[in-house]
Design a protein around this motif. Structure first.
Motif, PDB file in Angstrom:
ATOM      1  N   ARG A  41       0.909  -1.056  -0.051  1.00 22.53           N
ATOM      2  CA  ARG A  41       0.069   0.019   0.122  1.00 22.53           C
ATOM      3  C   ARG A  41       0.880   1.304  -0.099  1.00 22.53           C
ATOM      4  NH1 ARG A  41      -5.628  -1.034   3.193  1.00 22.53           N
ATOM      5  NH2 ARG A  41      -5.871  -3.229   2.382  1.00 22.53           N
ATOM      6  N   ASP A  42       1.930   1.015  -0.686  1.00 22.72           N
ATOM      7  CA  ASP A  42       2.918   2.287  -0.819  1.00 22.72           C
ATOM      8  C   ASP A  42       2.398   3.353  -2.004  1.00 22.72           C
ATOM      9  OD1 ASP A  42       5.133   3.904  -0.454  1.00 22.72           O
ATOM     10  OD2 ASP A  42       6.369   2.460  -1.233  1.00 22.72           O
ATOM     11  N   TYR A  43       1.290   3.927  -1.712  1.00 20.72           N
ATOM     12  CA  TYR A  43       0.763   4.607  -2.621  1.00 20.72           C
ATOM     13  C   TYR A  43       1.660   5.948  -3.329  1.00 20.72           C
ATOM     14  CZ  TYR A  43      -3.231   1.913  -1.651  1.00 20.72           C
ATOM     15  OH  TYR A  43      -3.995   0.870  -1.254  1.00 20.72           O
ATOM     16  N   ARG A  44       2.588   6.473  -2.103  1.00 20.05           N
ATOM     17  CA  ARG A  44       3.462   7.600  -2.607  1.00 20.05           C
ATOM     18  C   ARG A  44       4.202   7.102  -3.642  1.00 20.05           C
ATOM     19  NH1 ARG A  44       7.023   9.401   1.864  1.00 20.05           N
ATOM     20  NH2 ARG A  44       5.127   8.788   2.918  1.00 20.05           N
ATOM     21  N   ASN A  45       4.960   5.850  -3.597  1.00 18.18           N
ATOM     22  CA  ASN A  45       5.757   5.423  -4.600  1.00 18.18           C
ATOM     23  C   ASN A  45       5.138   4.985  -5.627  1.00 18.18           C
ATOM     24  OD1 ASN A  45       8.373   5.687  -3.283  1.00 18.18           O
ATOM     25  ND2 ASN A  45       8.029   3.996  -2.257  1.00 18.18           N
ATOM     26  N   ILE A  46       3.795   4.561  -5.732  1.00 20.73           N
ATOM     27  CA  ILE A  46       2.980   4.255  -6.979  1.00 20.73           C
ATOM     28  C   ILE A  46       3.051   5.329  -7.588  1.00 20.73           C
ATOM     29  CG2 ILE A  46       0.589   3.761  -7.717  1.00 20.73           C
ATOM     30  CD1 ILE A  46       0.428   1.530  -5.467  1.00 20.73           C
ATOM     31  N   LEU A  47       2.841   6.527  -7.281  1.00 22.62           N
ATOM     32  CA  LEU A  47       2.415   7.581  -8.115  1.00 22.62           C
ATOM     33  C   LEU A  47       3.734   8.016  -8.891  1.00 22.62           C
ATOM     34  CD1 LEU A  47       0.910  10.210  -5.488  1.00 22.62           C
ATOM     35  CD2 LEU A  47      -0.212   8.876  -7.551  1.00 22.62           C
ATOM     36  N   TRP A  48       4.946   7.776  -8.553  1.00 26.70           N
ATOM     37  CA  TRP A  48       5.986   7.947  -9.278  1.00 26.70           C
ATOM     38  C   TRP A  48       6.476   6.589 -10.400  1.00 26.70           C
ATOM     39  CZ3 TRP A  48      11.092   6.277  -8.833  1.00 26.70           C
ATOM     40  CH2 TRP A  48      11.642   5.873  -7.731  1.00 26.70           C
ATOM     41  N   LEU A  49       6.414   5.569  -9.573  1.00 25.03           N
ATOM     42  CA  LEU A  49       6.818   4.383 -10.210  1.00 25.03           C
ATOM     43  C   LEU A  49       5.871   3.763 -11.479  1.00 25.03           C
ATOM     44  CD1 LEU A  49       8.187   2.272  -7.171  1.00 25.03           C
ATOM     45  CD2 LEU A  49       9.452   3.229  -9.072  1.00 25.03           C
ATOM     46  N   VAL A  50       4.628   3.830 -11.250  1.00 27.89           N
ATOM     47  CA  VAL A  50       3.865   3.527 -12.327  1.00 27.89           C
ATOM     48  C   VAL A  50       4.106   4.128 -13.642  1.00 27.89           C
ATOM     49  CG1 VAL A  50       1.299   2.901 -13.117  1.00 27.89           C
ATOM     50  CG2 VAL A  50       2.260   2.143 -10.606  1.00 27.89           C
ATOM     51  N   PRO A  51       3.913   5.312 -13.523  1.00 27.10           N
ATOM     52  CA  PRO A  51       4.322   6.265 -14.909  1.00 27.10           C
ATOM     53  C   PRO A  51       5.514   5.922 -15.527  1.00 27.10           C
ATOM     54  CG  PRO A  51       3.047   7.707 -13.327  1.00 27.10           C
ATOM     55  CD  PRO A  51       3.484   6.408 -12.579  1.00 27.10           C
ATOM     56  N   LEU A  52       6.700   5.594 -14.522  1.00 28.14           N
ATOM     57  CA  LEU A  52       8.007   5.256 -14.790  1.00 28.14           C
ATOM     58  C   LEU A  52       7.999   4.090 -15.518  1.00 28.14           C
ATOM     59  CD1 LEU A  52      10.938   6.093 -15.112  1.00 28.14           C
ATOM     60  CD2 LEU A  52      11.087   5.095 -12.737  1.00 28.14           C
ATOM     61  N   PHE A  53       7.468   3.161 -14.985  1.00 32.49           N
ATOM     62  CA  PHE A  53       7.142   1.660 -15.493  1.00 32.49           C
ATOM     63  C   PHE A  53       6.450   1.738 -17.025  1.00 32.49           C
ATOM     64  CE2 PHE A  53       6.719  -0.900 -11.284  1.00 32.49           C
ATOM     65  CZ  PHE A  53       8.112  -0.282 -10.943  1.00 32.49           C
ATOM     66  N   VAL A  54       5.515   2.469 -16.948  1.00 32.95           N
ATOM     67  CA  VAL A  54       4.823   2.815 -18.479  1.00 32.95           C
ATOM     68  C   VAL A  54       5.833   3.260 -19.373  1.00 32.95           C
ATOM     69  CG1 VAL A  54       2.984   3.777 -19.642  1.00 32.95           C
ATOM     70  CG2 VAL A  54       2.483   2.831 -17.342  1.00 32.95           C
ATOM     71  N   LEU A  55       6.374   4.429 -18.739  1.00 34.16           N
ATOM     72  CA  LEU A  55       7.424   4.794 -19.943  1.00 34.16           C
ATOM     73  C   LEU A  55       8.398   4.052 -20.273  1.00 34.16           C
ATOM     74  CD1 LEU A  55       7.802   8.494 -18.497  1.00 34.16           C
ATOM     75  CD2 LEU A  55       6.625   7.907 -20.602  1.00 34.16           C
ATOM     76  N   VAL A  56       8.844   3.324 -19.360  1.00 34.92           N
ATOM     77  CA  VAL A  56      10.055   2.229 -19.677  1.00 34.92           C
ATOM     78  C   VAL A  56       9.474   1.307 -20.631  1.00 34.92           C
ATOM     79  CG1 VAL A  56      11.506   0.482 -18.622  1.00 34.92           C
ATOM     80  CG2 VAL A  56      11.446   2.747 -17.624  1.00 34.92           C
ATOM     81  N   GLN A  57       8.438   0.614 -20.545  1.00 32.90           N
ATOM     82  CA  GLN A  57       7.821  -0.193 -21.295  1.00 32.90           C
ATOM     83  C   GLN A  57       7.401   0.046 -22.636  1.00 32.90           C
ATOM     84  OE1 GLN A  57       8.067  -3.278 -20.574  1.00 32.90           O
ATOM     85  NE2 GLN A  57       7.275  -3.781 -18.459  1.00 32.90           N
ATOM     86  N   GLU A  58       6.814   1.601 -22.930  1.00 29.64           N
ATOM     87  CA  GLU A  58       6.408   1.901 -24.272  1.00 29.64           C
ATOM     88  C   GLU A  58       7.640   2.251 -24.948  1.00 29.64           C
ATOM     89  OE1 GLU A  58       3.551   2.227 -25.560  1.00 29.64           O
ATOM     90  OE2 GLU A  58       2.249   1.985 -23.636  1.00 29.64           O
ATOM     91  N   GLY A  59       8.821   2.726 -24.048  1.00 26.44           N
ATOM     92  CA  GLY A  59      10.057   2.845 -24.568  1.00 26.44           C
ATOM     93  C   GLY A  59      10.852   1.840 -25.109  1.00 26.44           C
ATOM     94  N   MET A  60      10.721   0.870 -24.376  1.00 27.09           N
ATOM     95  CA  MET A  60      11.200  -0.622 -24.884  1.00 27.09           C
ATOM     96  C   MET A  60      10.474  -1.304 -26.062  1.00 27.09           C
ATOM     97  SD  MET A  60      12.696  -2.415 -21.583  1.00 27.09           S
ATOM     98  CE  MET A  60      11.265  -2.766 -20.969  1.00 27.09           C
ATOM     99  N   GLY A  61       9.120  -0.834 -26.100  1.00 27.77           N
ATOM    100  CA  GLY A  61       8.456  -1.543 -27.266  1.00 27.77           C
ATOM    101  C   GLY A  61       7.966  -2.921 -27.148  1.00 27.77           C
TER     102      GLY A  61
END
Length: 156
Positions: A41-61
């Motif tokens: 339930r680490d919502y503070r880290n979810i706020l910055w990590l999920v967008p980072l995960f999405v950007l990394v996944q989109e960048g890697m294709g």
């Protein structure tokens, strides 16, 4: 100091996850990190990590454009539904969740293929979904152990 340790741990996780994904195409290692964040339930880290995960996944294709967002949303929805029935720190919960996420992986790929005018290979998608479902519980167990070893002692 705790913030630096947490940020460092997640950045190391991200780097190792990207390396593993480079070796195993179709596997989403970062999804295991999302499950751990939801369990803690680490919502503070979810706020910055999920967008980072999405950007990394989109960048890697690793998936067609936009499918990562739908995939991570399905992880969150299935986790929240399962939380009502099981204890989230339990291996059985993660095992059942990973089985459901394997089906969701297939479903998201099937759903997004015609929307993006891509061909849908049933066998290849089933292989990737099965690999994802098998990988998740064991990676989760390993990462939870690593998190516990890295956790700073609580000050009272």
């Amino acid at each position: 100091m705790k913030i630096l340790r947490t940020v460092g741990w997640w950045l190391c996780f991200l780097a190792v996850g990207v390396c593993i994904q480079a070796l195993a195409p179709g596997l989403d290692v970062l999804a295991v990190g999302l499950i751990i964040l939801l369990q803690e339930r680490d919502y503070r880290n979810i706020l910055w990590l999920v967008p980072l995960f999405v950007l990394v996944q989109e960048g890697m294709g690793t998936r067609p454009f936009g499918a990562v967002i739908v995939w991570y949303a399905s992880i969150i929805v299935l986790f929240r539904l399962g939380r009502w029935l099981f204890q989230v720190e339990n291996f059985v919960f993660v095992f059942l969740l990973s089985a459901c996420l394997g089906a969701a992986y297939y479903g998201v790929t099937w759903l997004m293929a015609p929307l993006q005018n891509l061909g849908f290979n049933v066998e290849d998608t089933l292989d990737k979904a099965l690999l994802q479902a098998i990988f998740m519980p064991f990676a989760w167990r390993l990462l939870v152990a690593a998190r516990q070893m890295n956790a700073p002692e609580e000050e009272e």
